[in-house]
Design a protein around this motif. Structure first.
Motif, mmCIF file in Angstrom:
data_model
loop_
_atom_site.group_PDB
_atom_site.id
_atom_site.type_symbol
_atom_site.label_atom_id
_atom_site.label_comp_id
_atom_site.label_asym_id
_atom_site.label_seq_id
_atom_site.Cartn_x
_atom_site.Cartn_y
_atom_site.Cartn_z
ATOM 1 N N VAL A 515 0.857 -1.190 0.000
ATOM 2 C CA VAL A 515 0.000 0.000 0.000
ATOM 3 C C VAL A 515 0.887 1.232 0.000
ATOM 4 N N THR A 516 0.450 2.275 -0.691
ATOM 5 C CA THR A 516 1.136 3.569 -0.650
ATOM 6 C C THR A 516 0.144 4.647 -0.239
ATOM 7 N N ALA A 517 0.670 5.743 0.295
ATOM 8 C CA ALA A 517 -0.156 6.894 0.668
ATOM 9 C C ALA A 517 0.103 8.038 -0.318
ATOM 10 N N VAL A 518 -0.939 8.818 -0.566
ATOM 11 C CA VAL A 518 -0.856 9.924 -1.523
ATOM 12 C C VAL A 518 -1.365 11.193 -0.838
ATOM 13 N N ASP A 519 -0.610 12.306 -0.984
ATOM 14 C CA ASP A 519 -1.053 13.557 -0.363
ATOM 15 C C ASP A 519 -1.754 14.455 -1.385
ATOM 16 N N GLY A 520 -2.188 15.617 -0.907
ATOM 17 C CA GLY A 520 -2.971 16.520 -1.746
ATOM 18 C C GLY A 520 -2.211 17.075 -2.926
ATOM 19 N N ASP A 521 -0.878 17.059 -2.876
ATOM 20 C CA ASP A 521 -0.064 17.523 -3.996
ATOM 21 C C ASP A 521 0.257 16.416 -4.975
ATOM 22 N N ASN A 523 1.930 13.684 -4.178
ATOM 23 C CA ASN A 523 3.119 12.936 -3.764
ATOM 24 C C ASN A 523 2.713 11.560 -3.236
ATOM 25 N N GLU A 524 3.398 10.544 -3.725
ATOM 26 C CA GLU A 524 3.094 9.173 -3.317
ATOM 27 C C GLU A 524 4.250 8.615 -2.503
ATOM 28 N N SER A 525 3.918 7.942 -1.399
ATOM 29 C CA SER A 525 4.943 7.387 -0.517
ATOM 30 C C SER A 525 5.618 6.186 -1.150
ATOM 31 N N VAL A 526 6.700 5.767 -0.544
ATOM 32 C CA VAL A 526 7.296 4.490 -0.919
ATOM 33 C C VAL A 526 6.354 3.386 -0.459
ATOM 34 N N PRO A 527 6.504 2.162 -0.981
ATOM 35 C CA PRO A 527 5.571 1.085 -0.620
ATOM 36 C C PRO A 527 5.684 0.687 0.855
ATOM 37 N N SER A 528 4.578 0.219 1.377
ATOM 38 C CA SER A 528 4.586 -0.422 2.686
ATOM 39 C C SER A 528 5.326 -1.746 2.586
ATOM 40 N N GLU A 529 5.442 -2.413 3.709
ATOM 41 C CA GLU A 529 5.962 -3.773 3.649
ATOM 42 C C GLU A 529 5.002 -4.640 2.819
ATOM 43 N N VAL A 530 5.534 -5.704 2.233
ATOM 44 C CA VAL A 530 4.720 -6.596 1.411
ATOM 45 C C VAL A 530 4.086 -7.661 2.299
ATOM 46 N N SER A 531 2.782 -7.864 2.135
ATOM 47 C CA SER A 531 2.079 -8.945 2.826
ATOM 48 C C SER A 531 1.418 -9.837 1.787
ATOM 49 N N ARG A 532 1.183 -11.074 2.165
ATOM 50 C CA ARG A 532 0.589 -11.995 1.198
ATOM 51 C C ARG A 532 -0.525 -12.798 1.862
ATOM 52 N N ALA A 533 -1.418 -13.306 1.009
ATOM 53 C CA ALA A 533 -2.529 -14.114 1.493
ATOM 54 C C ALA A 533 -3.092 -14.914 0.334
ATOM 55 N N ARG A 534 -3.854 -15.954 0.693
ATOM 56 C CA ARG A 534 -4.634 -16.704 -0.290
ATOM 57 C C ARG A 534 -6.102 -16.615 0.100
ATOM 58 N N PRO A 535 -6.999 -16.524 -0.871
ATOM 59 C CA PRO A 535 -8.417 -16.513 -0.516
ATOM 60 C C PRO A 535 -8.844 -17.878 0.015
ATOM 61 N N VAL A 536 -9.962 -17.909 0.708
ATOM 62 C CA VAL A 536 -10.529 -19.166 1.191
ATOM 63 C C VAL A 536 -11.355 -19.757 0.054
ATOM 64 N N THR A 537 -10.891 -20.887 -0.479
ATOM 65 C CA THR A 537 -11.599 -21.521 -1.594
ATOM 66 C C THR A 537 -12.178 -22.882 -1.234
ATOM 67 N N LEU A 538 -11.613 -23.538 -0.222
ATOM 68 C CA LEU A 538 -12.071 -24.872 0.203
ATOM 69 C C LEU A 538 -12.095 -25.846 -0.969
ATOM 70 N N SER A 539 -11.141 -25.710 -1.877
ATOM 71 C CA SER A 539 -11.217 -26.444 -3.140
ATOM 72 C C SER A 539 -10.105 -27.450 -3.372
#
Length: 846
Positions: A515-521, A523-539
């Protein structure tokens, strides 16, 4: 009377017993006490009426779980403590050794102050009279214990705030002849003398910045009774207690090279002030401890979350007069008593002479690279103001502004530099303590957001993050990848909230996010730390959570990993479950819903009696079941492992998060379990003799049995001894349609019996659904113009690119899906026909 204490009176009480002299517990056991458990090398949990026994070699504390636990005030970091050299020097000069020893001698002269005696009541009245002359008001605080009326002495000195500090000791005494002679000069007339001396000197401080309560507690020697009652009262009423400073046995010098053992809560301002006073004004060679000693009156307060300080002479157990009739004033060291009085007085003076600081400070980038926004909570003094300090390092801070509000926009910063800040309260021209110092890197570009949680769900993944502190941040962008690189933004417009639901995350694969943050001008921040996940599919078939220790394989009860995996493979294939994977719990510090949520069935295999690893996966199992997942839980002591009970026999909360509605659970510790059986369902799961020791005779021990009023009992306990408690009791239960609980380990049962049990469960539609598969399954190399589908004839299709964006959709017929128009690359294919959904990864090569 507090309900908890009333309950304890009605039962056989339990005590924490501290055996500081290391004589063991036989002395108490010979008097009828029962040792429940050993807590550490010198501490025991003991059951019995110890207050009526001779417990003179020990310290004892009534064992009780606090009903209300608080966080405690002023525990937000390291507070600034200014020097008070002139004031400390003046008030220390007023400490009078004759005054101190007058109090000790008078208390000794009562002969005994054993809590049940009338002499103790006389001592309570004496201390009330002494403290009355040094306080605004005093009272006898009544309580009753074992039919005896007793009194804590509570004297109050009012300050500018109602927030108060307790200065305490205990007034009762004990010995090997407590009814007749227990002079208790050191234990604890010495602590009472410190309380009285502090009250005497503090009476000269006009309108202190906080209030004080001077409390000699009664009945400490029979289990911290007076302080336990009072701590319950403080917590129940929510009174603003800043902490307690307790003195117990501070007058004897054991000549061991140390002065005092100082036990304190370093997270609190009270503990930090104590450390500062000792290091700067009461020099000596002391020993420090940072967990609350359970043998004195600060302990009930520490249990409830209040800051504490406890002062005792070093190695108090070396005092040969401890709990003896020889504990006389003549054995005490005047210099030791003066040092103890100064130490406690110095701590009290800091809070009397300085206004409290704001409890915390928040600093935020304004967003323009020049201004910083500061905010703090109001302290509550009449006419208070706040002085703001700033600096380029945390040591050299200088005042830059004074305000009456609790916020301020501070300018004059140079962008891309770190600054440090502190706020001090100012009342009537006097600045007090300072807030913990906060630092901030001042810049115009927003800082990277912090991801707070990534939550897999059915059909989506929810990413949440903490809001940025910059005041000009207007939104956030969310980026996603399928391999941890080549991230692509997936939101079409700025996200104004602090979460994003990714509804295109459908396949049973790992998705990576930042995720990044953006201000009114813009300006975009550097990325947050990377997180990962898988959806629940029960498959994706069956997951075996293997909590089975990898043994040597040389003993029947110590199988190696290969033997365990062969058993799992034989059972699942024999029962027709198809695809499965094994996850070795010992290789993970924590298992998440993303790890298990793609599987239709989770088999929790806790078949080793030495490992207890459920803390690593029990949260994930609970979340998995809430998403529709099905679980088989089997093994040794399942409910203890899951934390649903702490002992046997025990009841289980019917509202527990796993839906296991067990009224009571029992544990058979004998080698007594022969089999689980059901005449109704024609099931038998018998112990395999070749998998246990020959001496066990084809039986197992440490097997759970259940008393249930709901759920479908599918197996009953066959006890070799025909135990009345266990014979015929439930040992296998299906609860609802989501969990099977088996009170025994499946590995040690006959393999064919386990296959038949699993086939029975599968026939009950408990377990995975069989999904239609593509002809070449999960990684399909597509060449030409079509993907061929097995047994799924007609329906709808969708192609997603590697970033989850829909690139093609339509209908298919006769088991063939067109892939025309797709360039070479990796795609995700979703097929839907009626209620059947198929997902697969496609590699288009030409």
């Amino acid at each position: 009377m507090h309900l908890l204490v009333l309950f304890l009176i009605m039962q056989i009480p339990r005590y924490i017993v501290i055996d500081s002299k290391r004589i063991g517990t036989e002395f108490l056991e010979n008097q009828g006490a029962k040792v429940i458990s050993r807590i550490d090398s010198i501490t025991y949990l003991v059951e019995g009426h110890l207050e009526k026994m001779d417990h003179s070699p020990y310290e004892i504390a009534l064992y009780q779980e606090p009903v209300k636990i608080l966080q405690g005030a002023y525990k937000k970091g390291k507070y600034f403590i200014p020097p008070l050299d002139n004031e400390i020097s003046y008030y220390f000069s007023l400490v009078n050794v004759d005054s101190i020893f007058q109090t000790i001698q008078t208390l000794q002269d009562f002969g005994t102050r054993f809590a049940y005696t009338s002499n103790c009541r006389s001592a309570e009245n004496y201390l009330r009279d002494r403290l009355t002359s040094y306080s605004d008001n005093s009272a006898m605080w009544p309580l009753s214990w074992n039919g005896t009326s007793m009194y804590n002495v509570v004297a109050e000195k009012s300050g500018a705030k109602q927030d108060f500090i307790i200065i305490s000791s205990h007034l009762d005494s004990y010995s090997n002849d407590p009814w007749n002679l227990a002079p208790g000069a050191d234990d604890n007339a010495s602590g009472c003398a410190v309380v009285v001396e502090c009250a005497r000197i503090l009476s000269q401080v006009q309108n202190p910045f906080v209030s004080f309560k001077f409390i000699p507690f009664t009945a400490e020697e029979i289990g911290l009774i007076g302080s336990s009652f009072y701590a319950n009262n403080i917590a129940d009423q929510g009174l603003p207690l800043l902490g307690i400073v307790n003195s117990d046995m501070v007058g004897f010098n054991p000549q061991d090279g140390y002065d005092f053992d100082i036990n304190l809560d370093t997270l609190s301002i009270l503990g930090q002030v104590t450390n500062f006073v000792v290091q700067n004004y009461v020099l000596g060679n002391n020993r420090w401890s940072y967990t609350p000693f359970s043998g004195s009156d600060h302990y009930p307060f520490a249990q409830r979350g209040y800051p504490w300080v406890f002062l005792i002479e070093s190695n108090y157990q070396l005092n040969p007069n401890y709990h003896r009739t020889t504990d006389l004033v003549s054995t005490l060291d005047p210099a030791q008593m003066v040092s103890a009085s100064k130490l406690v007085l110095g701590v009290a003076l800091y809070f009397a002479l300085l206004p409290l600081p704001p409890e915390s400070l928040i600093v935020q980038n304004y967003g323009d690279g020049t201004n910083v926004y500061l905010t703090w909570p109001r302290v509550g003094y009449q006419g208070e103001s706040y002085v703001i300090y700033r600096g380029l390092n945390p040591i050299d801070l200088v005042p830059v502004a004074e305000v009456n509000d609790t916020f301020f926009i501070l300018d004059g910063h140079v962008s891309n530099n770190s600054y440090y800040y502190m706020v001090r309260t100012k009342v009537s021209g006097r600045e007090g303590f300072g807030t913990p110092v906060k630092d901030l890197y001042v810049q115009s570009i927003p800082v990277a957001p912090q991801i707070a949680r990534i939550e897999p769900n059915r059909d989506n993944i929810k990413v949440s993050w903490h809001p940025n502190s910059e005041l000009d941040v207007v939104g956030y962008n969310v980026y996603r990848s399928l391999d941890g690189s080549n991230f692509v933004k997936i939101n079409t417009s700025l996200v104004s909230d602090t979460f994003y639901v990714d509804g295109s995350a459908l396949s049973p694969v790992w998705y990576y996010y930042y995720v990044t943050a953006v201000d009114g001008d813009g300006n975009e921040s550097v990325p947050s730390e990377v997180s990962r996940a898988r959806p629940v599919t029960l498959s994706e078939g069956v997951l075996v959570l293997d909590e089975f220790r990898n043994g040597s394989g040389t003993s029947p009860i110590n199988p190696n990993q290969a033997m365990q995996e062969a058993f799992i493979d034989t059972v699942l294939r024999g029962a027709g479950f198809g695809n499965y994977e094994i996850l070795d719990v010992s290789n993970y510090s924590s298992i998440t819903l993303s790890d298990i949520g793609i599987y239709g069935l989770v088999w929790v295999m806790s078949d080793d009696n030495t490992e207890r690893l459920a803390t690593r996966y029990k949260e994930a199992i609970s979340e998995y079941m809430s998403k529709g997942g099905k679980v088989i839980i089997e093994g040794y002591q399942n409910l203890l492992n899951l934390g649903l009970v702490s002992s046997y026999p025990s009841a289980v909360n019917p509202g527990d998060r796993y839906g296991i509605s067990v009224d009571s659970v029992y544990l058979n510790t004998l080698i007594d379990f022969v089999r689980g059986y059901s005449d109704e369902y024609g099931l038998e799961v018998r112990v395999e003799p070749s998998k246990v020791l020959p001496s066990w005779g084809g039986r197992l021990q440490n097997i759970e049995a259940y008393r249930v009023s709901s759920g479908d009992v599918i197996l009953h306990f066959d006890s070799y001894s025909n135990s009345e408690v266990f014979e015929g009791r439930a040992c296998g239960v299906i609860f609802g349609d989501s969990v099977v609980l088996l009170g025994f380990p499946l590995y040690y049962m006959r393999t064919q019996d386990v296959i038949e049990l699993m086939s029975f469960l599968r026939g009950r539609e408990f377990g995975v659904k069989e999904f239609v598969k593509l002809s070449k399954n999960f990684y399909y190399i597509a060449q030409g113009h079509f993907v061929d589908v097995v047994s799924l004839r007609d329906g709808e299709f969708k192609f997603f690119d590697a970033c989850g964006r829909l690139v093609s959709s339509g209908t298919f017929k006769n088991g063939r899906v067109k892939i025309q128009g797709l360039s070479q690359g990796v795609y995700y294919l979703e097929l839907k026909s009626g209620n059947t959904v198929v997902n697969a990864r496609i590699l288009k090569v030409r």
